[in-house]
Design a protein around this motif. Structure first.
Motif, PDB file in Angstrom:
ATOM      1  N   THR A 187     -13.890 -58.719   5.300  1.00 43.44           N
ATOM      2  CA  THR A 187     -12.751 -58.951   6.195  1.00 43.44           C
ATOM      3  C   THR A 187     -13.014 -60.153   7.091  1.00 43.44           C
ATOM      4  O   THR A 187     -14.093 -60.296   7.666  1.00 43.44           O
ATOM      5  CB  THR A 187     -12.494 -57.709   7.066  1.00 43.44           C
ATOM      6  OG1 THR A 187     -12.275 -56.581   6.216  1.00 43.44           O
ATOM      7  CG2 THR A 187     -11.271 -57.910   7.961  1.00 43.44           C
ATOM      8  N   ASP A 188     -12.023 -61.000   7.210  1.00 44.44           N
ATOM      9  CA  ASP A 188     -12.105 -62.161   8.085  1.00 44.44           C
ATOM     10  C   ASP A 188     -12.184 -61.678   9.537  1.00 44.44           C
ATOM     11  O   ASP A 188     -11.277 -60.992  10.011  1.00 44.44           O
ATOM     12  CB  ASP A 188     -10.865 -63.034   7.896  1.00 44.44           C
ATOM     13  CG  ASP A 188     -10.948 -64.348   8.660  1.00 44.44           C
ATOM     14  OD1 ASP A 188     -11.749 -64.442   9.610  1.00 44.44           O
ATOM     15  OD2 ASP A 188     -10.198 -65.275   8.310  1.00 44.44           O
ATOM     16  N   PRO A 189     -13.256 -62.000  10.258  1.00 43.09           N
ATOM     17  CA  PRO A 189     -13.382 -61.523  11.644  1.00 43.09           C
ATOM     18  C   PRO A 189     -12.291 -62.066  12.566  1.00 43.09           C
ATOM     19  O   PRO A 189     -12.033 -61.501  13.625  1.00 43.09           O
ATOM     20  CB  PRO A 189     -14.769 -62.024  12.069  1.00 43.09           C
ATOM     21  CG  PRO A 189     -15.080 -63.139  11.133  1.00 43.09           C
ATOM     22  CD  PRO A 189     -14.407 -62.804   9.849  1.00 43.09           C
ATOM     23  N   ASN A 190     -11.647 -63.151  12.149  1.00 40.71           N
ATOM     24  CA  ASN A 190     -10.582 -63.745  12.965  1.00 40.71           C
ATOM     25  C   ASN A 190      -9.190 -63.253  12.588  1.00 40.71           C
ATOM     26  O   ASN A 190      -8.236 -63.486  13.329  1.00 40.71           O
ATOM     27  CB  ASN A 190     -10.625 -65.273  12.848  1.00 40.71           C
ATOM     28  CG  ASN A 190     -11.940 -65.842  13.337  1.00 40.71           C
ATOM     29  OD1 ASN A 190     -12.455 -65.430  14.363  1.00 40.71           O
ATOM     30  ND2 ASN A 190     -12.497 -66.774  12.583  1.00 40.71           N
ATOM     31  N   ASP A 191      -9.086 -62.596  11.421  1.00 39.46           N
ATOM     32  CA  ASP A 191      -7.786 -62.093  10.972  1.00 39.46           C
ATOM     33  C   ASP A 191      -8.026 -60.920  10.025  1.00 39.46           C
ATOM     34  O   ASP A 191      -8.377 -61.111   8.864  1.00 39.46           O
ATOM     35  CB  ASP A 191      -6.995 -63.197  10.260  1.00 39.46           C
ATOM     36  CG  ASP A 191      -5.570 -62.776   9.913  1.00 39.46           C
ATOM     37  OD1 ASP A 191      -5.264 -61.563   9.974  1.00 39.46           O
ATOM     38  OD2 ASP A 191      -4.762 -63.663   9.565  1.00 39.46           O
ATOM     39  N   LYS A 205      -6.880 -60.671   6.301  1.00 39.48           N
ATOM     40  CA  LYS A 205      -7.378 -61.588   5.282  1.00 39.48           C
ATOM     41  C   LYS A 205      -8.815 -61.255   4.894  1.00 39.48           C
ATOM     42  O   LYS A 205      -9.544 -60.620   5.650  1.00 39.48           O
ATOM     43  CB  LYS A 205      -7.312 -63.036   5.787  1.00 39.48           C
ATOM     44  CG  LYS A 205      -5.911 -63.531   6.090  1.00 39.48           C
ATOM     45  CD  LYS A 205      -5.943 -64.954   6.606  1.00 39.48           C
ATOM     46  CE  LYS A 205      -4.541 -65.465   6.929  1.00 39.48           C
ATOM     47  NZ  LYS A 205      -4.577 -66.856   7.465  1.00 39.48           N
TER      48      LYS A 205
END
Length: 201
Positions: free
Chosen positions: A76-80, A83
């Motif tokens: 998992t994208d830590p910023n989103d 995504k």
């Protein structure tokens, strides 16, 4: 009706205790005595601290270290959170790329990997495992040919003679089980730890 329900409840409770408690604890106890390392995840320690597992690869990126085969695992994208992004050797998400042999993203990635190796000065045939991912994305081993291809880079980064690095590689190369099962392989974590131990003496 009670005469049918009571035996059912007793049997359910009995087998819950037997199969859900006694049996697992028994097998766990046997494993801890007979195969303690494997039962605990084949953990690898250095100076008393766990640094990994012999069964799960790691994403070594420094030129000072031998590197494993490419990994297609994601996370998992830590910023989103909606995504996913590439996270090589993410043990929480074991997976392959699932791309067919003619898929353009796969061809492009392999082509780019080959070009990068050529820029590093690699000549001749390139082992397949150096540019292709494993089915799990967590493969801890590489072929001796892949490791041998990296000797010059590692030796240069560590300012060591190539023969010294190769001798460590040779010592860490495992052959076929009983001489016939499997293929010769090198555990990347074990090799890098051995190399560190040799060069810090």
């Amino acid at each position: 009706m009670l005469t049918h329900i009571r035996p059912a409840i007793v049997m359910m409770a009995l087998f819950t205790i037997l199969c859900g408690g006694i049996y697992p604890y028994f097998i766990t106890g046997v494993a801890q005595v007979a195969f303690p390392s494997a039962a605990n995840g084949s953990l690898v320690s250095r100076n008393g601290a766990v640094v990994g597992s012999a069964l799960i690869g790691q994403n070594f990126t420094s030129d000072k270290y031998f590197q494993g085969r490419p990994s297609a695992t994601t996370g998992t994208d830590p910023n989103d959170a909606t995504k996913t992004i590439a996270q090589p050797y993410n043990a929480d998400n074991s997976t392959g790329s699932n791309l067919g042999p003619t898929a353009k993203p796969l061809v492009d990635r392999v082509t780019a990997s080959i070009a990068d190796l050529r820029k590093q000065g690699v000549t001749g045939d390139i082992p397949a495992d150096a540019v292709t991912t494993s089915a799990s994305g967590l493969d801890p081993d590489i072929t001796p040919a892949d490791a041998a291809m990296q000797v010059a880079r590692v030796a240069k980064a560590r300012n060591l003679p190539g023969d010294q690095v190769r001798s460590v590689l040779d010592a860490q190369t495992s052959g076929r089980l009983f001489g016939v099962i499997g293929e010769p392989h090198v555990n990347v974590l074990a090799l890098n730890l051995a190399l560190d131990a040799t060069t810090t003496k």
